[in-house]
Motif scaffolding. Structure first.
Motif, PDB file in Angstrom:
ATOM      1  N   ALA A 233       0.835  -1.208   0.000  1.00 38.10           N
ATOM      2  CA  ALA A 233       0.000   0.000   0.000  1.00 38.10           C
ATOM      3  C   ALA A 233       0.865   1.252   0.000  1.00 38.10           C
ATOM      4  O   ALA A 233       1.963   1.271   0.549  1.00 38.10           O
ATOM      5  N   ARG A 234       0.355   2.315  -0.623  1.00 33.35           N
ATOM      6  CA  ARG A 234       1.025   3.612  -0.618  1.00 33.35           C
ATOM      7  C   ARG A 234       0.287   4.540   0.343  1.00 33.35           C
ATOM      8  O   ARG A 234      -0.915   4.354   0.579  1.00 33.35           O
ATOM      9  N   PRO A 235       0.958   5.531   0.892  1.00 33.05           N
ATOM     10  CA  PRO A 235       0.272   6.478   1.784  1.00 33.05           C
ATOM     11  C   PRO A 235      -0.957   7.100   1.127  1.00 33.05           C
ATOM     12  O   PRO A 235      -1.986   7.296   1.780  1.00 33.05           O
ATOM     13  N   GLU A 236      -0.853   7.397  -0.183  1.00 29.22           N
ATOM     14  CA  GLU A 236      -1.977   8.020  -0.888  1.00 29.22           C
ATOM     15  C   GLU A 236      -3.228   7.142  -0.869  1.00 29.22           C
ATOM     16  O   GLU A 236      -4.358   7.644  -0.900  1.00 29.22           O
ATOM     17  N   ASP A 237      -3.009   5.808  -0.795  1.00 25.50           N
ATOM     18  CA  ASP A 237      -4.145   4.883  -0.815  1.00 25.50           C
ATOM     19  C   ASP A 237      -4.942   4.900   0.488  1.00 25.50           C
ATOM     20  O   ASP A 237      -6.081   4.412   0.524  1.00 25.50           O
ATOM     21  N   LEU A 238      -4.338   5.442   1.539  1.00 20.29           N
ATOM     22  CA  LEU A 238      -4.980   5.405   2.846  1.00 20.29           C
ATOM     23  C   LEU A 238      -5.598   6.736   3.263  1.00 20.29           C
ATOM     24  O   LEU A 238      -6.218   6.827   4.323  1.00 20.29           O
ATOM     25  N   VAL A 239      -5.421   7.757   2.455  1.00 19.45           N
ATOM     26  CA  VAL A 239      -5.915   9.089   2.819  1.00 19.45           C
ATOM     27  C   VAL A 239      -7.431   9.096   2.984  1.00 19.45           C
ATOM     28  O   VAL A 239      -7.959   9.685   3.940  1.00 19.45           O
ATOM     29  N   ASP A 240      -8.150   8.435   2.073  1.00 21.66           N
ATOM     30  CA  ASP A 240      -9.612   8.414   2.178  1.00 21.66           C
ATOM     31  C   ASP A 240     -10.059   7.785   3.492  1.00 21.66           C
ATOM     32  O   ASP A 240     -11.001   8.272   4.140  1.00 21.66           O
ATOM     33  N   ALA A 259      -4.741   4.346  10.849  1.00 19.65           N
ATOM     34  CA  ALA A 259      -4.750   3.858   9.473  1.00 19.65           C
ATOM     35  C   ALA A 259      -3.394   3.311   9.056  1.00 19.65           C
ATOM     36  O   ALA A 259      -3.310   2.356   8.277  1.00 19.65           O
ATOM     37  N   ALA A 260      -2.322   3.905   9.563  1.00 19.18           N
ATOM     38  CA  ALA A 260      -0.971   3.461   9.206  1.00 19.18           C
ATOM     39  C   ALA A 260      -0.598   2.161   9.884  1.00 19.18           C
ATOM     40  O   ALA A 260       0.258   1.412   9.390  1.00 19.18           O
ATOM     41  N   ARG A 261      -1.246   1.878  11.017  1.00 16.99           N
ATOM     42  CA  ARG A 261      -0.924   0.678  11.775  1.00 16.99           C
ATOM     43  C   ARG A 261      -1.184  -0.572  10.926  1.00 16.99           C
ATOM     44  O   ARG A 261      -2.216  -0.713  10.290  1.00 16.99           O
ATOM     45  N   GLY A 262      -0.226  -1.466  10.913  1.00 19.31           N
ATOM     46  CA  GLY A 262      -0.379  -2.693  10.149  1.00 19.31           C
ATOM     47  C   GLY A 262       0.109  -2.580   8.720  1.00 19.31           C
ATOM     48  O   GLY A 262       0.067  -3.552   7.969  1.00 19.31           O
ATOM     49  N   HIS A 263       0.561  -1.388   8.315  1.00 18.11           N
ATOM     50  CA  HIS A 263       1.095  -1.193   6.975  1.00 18.11           C
ATOM     51  C   HIS A 263       2.570  -0.847   7.090  1.00 18.11           C
ATOM     52  O   HIS A 263       2.946   0.315   7.255  1.00 18.11           O
ATOM     53  N   GLY A 264       3.418  -1.876   7.033  1.00 13.31           N
ATOM     54  CA  GLY A 264       4.852  -1.656   7.191  1.00 13.31           C
ATOM     55  C   GLY A 264       5.395  -0.667   6.178  1.00 13.31           C
ATOM     56  O   GLY A 264       5.078  -0.741   4.985  1.00 13.31           O
ATOM     57  N   ARG A 279      -7.513  17.581   2.936  1.00  2.73           N
ATOM     58  CA  ARG A 279      -8.657  18.223   3.569  1.00  2.73           C
ATOM     59  C   ARG A 279      -8.655  19.714   3.283  1.00  2.73           C
ATOM     60  O   ARG A 279      -9.723  20.309   3.027  1.00  2.73           O
ATOM     61  N   ALA A 280      -7.458  20.325   3.268  1.00  5.33           N
ATOM     62  CA  ALA A 280      -7.365  21.758   2.949  1.00  5.33           C
ATOM     63  C   ALA A 280      -7.759  22.008   1.508  1.00  5.33           C
ATOM     64  O   ALA A 280      -8.456  22.991   1.191  1.00  5.33           O
ATOM     65  N   ALA A 281      -7.351  21.116   0.607  1.00  3.02           N
ATOM     66  CA  ALA A 281      -7.681  21.284  -0.810  1.00  3.02           C
ATOM     67  C   ALA A 281      -9.167  21.120  -1.055  1.00  3.02           C
ATOM     68  O   ALA A 281      -9.747  21.787  -1.935  1.00  3.02           O
ATOM     69  N   ASP A 282      -9.794  20.223  -0.271  1.00  2.00           N
ATOM     70  CA  ASP A 282     -11.238  20.006  -0.423  1.00  2.00           C
ATOM     71  C   ASP A 282     -12.055  21.092   0.249  1.00  2.00           C
ATOM     72  O   ASP A 282     -13.288  21.131   0.107  1.00  2.00           O
TER      73      ASP A 282
END
Length: 284
Positions: A233-240, A259-264, A279-282
């Motif tokens: 997984a990439r960080p971008e995939d977890l933003v939502d 959200a980052a937990r469990g994603h080495g 969130r700022a962009a939205d």
């Protein structure tokens, strides 16, 4: 045979006295001074091994280690045969002995080790969990906050982890591990190794936490926890996922950490920064 003027550290059986090495038996019989974590256990071990102790015996534990180390050094300088033993296993490793070793090194006195039984390696071998790379973490903190902090720092550790634990805290520690490291993380609980009631229970952290909660856990406990698995997984995939958690009222920083937990390999800080920018962009 023990050499005079040499500090000797000797591993003792972790349960079954028949695991005692011939070198240990000879060292016990030949010592001039034995520093024992528990003098009563030493006496019982000597009886089991049918060894007659002729040495002067002193207690040597965490509460008097600094003071008694000077006695050991003085005996070594006098050319006496000095032996250090603990209740079970190897001195120094989560047991007294390190201060004596450090002091001997600093003063140039020789040191040798009589190897033997190890609860860490015995549990690791029996666990069924990858043994090729592992880290020994000793006893985890007793306080809940410090325990959680330690586990969070180990959440992405790829190596197998080995812990010692008190039987009365085993259930709570496993529950905390399941929550922080992941309920499906493979693990094993090894208890009473080499003794009559030896038992190794294997399963996920969630399963082991439930087992410990339902049973009276007794004896010496070793926990073996599988390391974190790498993620694609990439960080971008977890933003939502982070923003969805935050939308329910959770703090953005806490949501990123969860959200980052469990994603080495994914940094909670990096995920937080990405989510903050999104969130700022939205405009939310």
């Amino acid at each position: 045979m023990l050499q005079p003027g040499v500090l000797t550290l000797a591993a003792t059986p972790i349960g079954n006295p028949l695991d005692a090495s011939v070198r240990l038996q000879r060292a016990l019989a030949a010592a001039d001074l034995i520093a024992a974590e528990d003098t009563r256990r030493l006496a019982r071990l000597a009886r089991d091994l049918e060894v007659e102790l002729r040495a002067k015996i002193i207690s040597y534990h965490e509460h008097n280690e600094a003071e008694r180390t000077e006695l050991l050094l003085a005996a070594l300088r006098e050319g006496r045969r000095v032996l250090v033993v603990t209740d079970a296993g190897m001195p120094v490793v989560s047991d007294p002995g390190f201060q004596a070793v450090r002091a001997a090194v600093e003063t140039g006195l020789p040191i040798t080790v009589i190897p033997g039984p190890s609860a860490v390696l015995t549990a690791l071998a029996a666990s069924g969990i990858a043994p090729d790379r592992f880290t020994f973490e000793g006893f985890p903190p007793r306080r809940e906050g410090r325990l959680r902090s330690l586990l969070e720092s180990l959440a992405q550790e790829p190596r197998t982890m080995v812990f010692f634990e008190s039987p009365r805290r085993t259930a709570a520690t496993l529950a905390a591990m399941a929550e922080v490291l992941g309920e499906e993380r493979p693990a094993a609980v090894a208890r009473e190794l080499t003794k009559t009631h030896e038992e190794v229970v294997r399963g996920s952290l969630a399963e082991l936490a439930a087992w410990a909660d339902e049973h009276e856990v007794l004896g010496e406990i070793v926990l073996v926890i599988s390391g974190a698995q790498p993620t694609t997984a990439r960080p971008e995939d977890l933003v939502d996922a982070v923003l969805q958690r935050a939308a329910t009222g959770e703090r953005l920083k806490d949501a990123a950490k969860e959200a980052a937990r469990g994603h080495g390999g994914i940094s909670a800080r990096e995920l937080y920064d990405l989510s903050l920018r999104r969130r700022a962009a939205d405009g939310s």
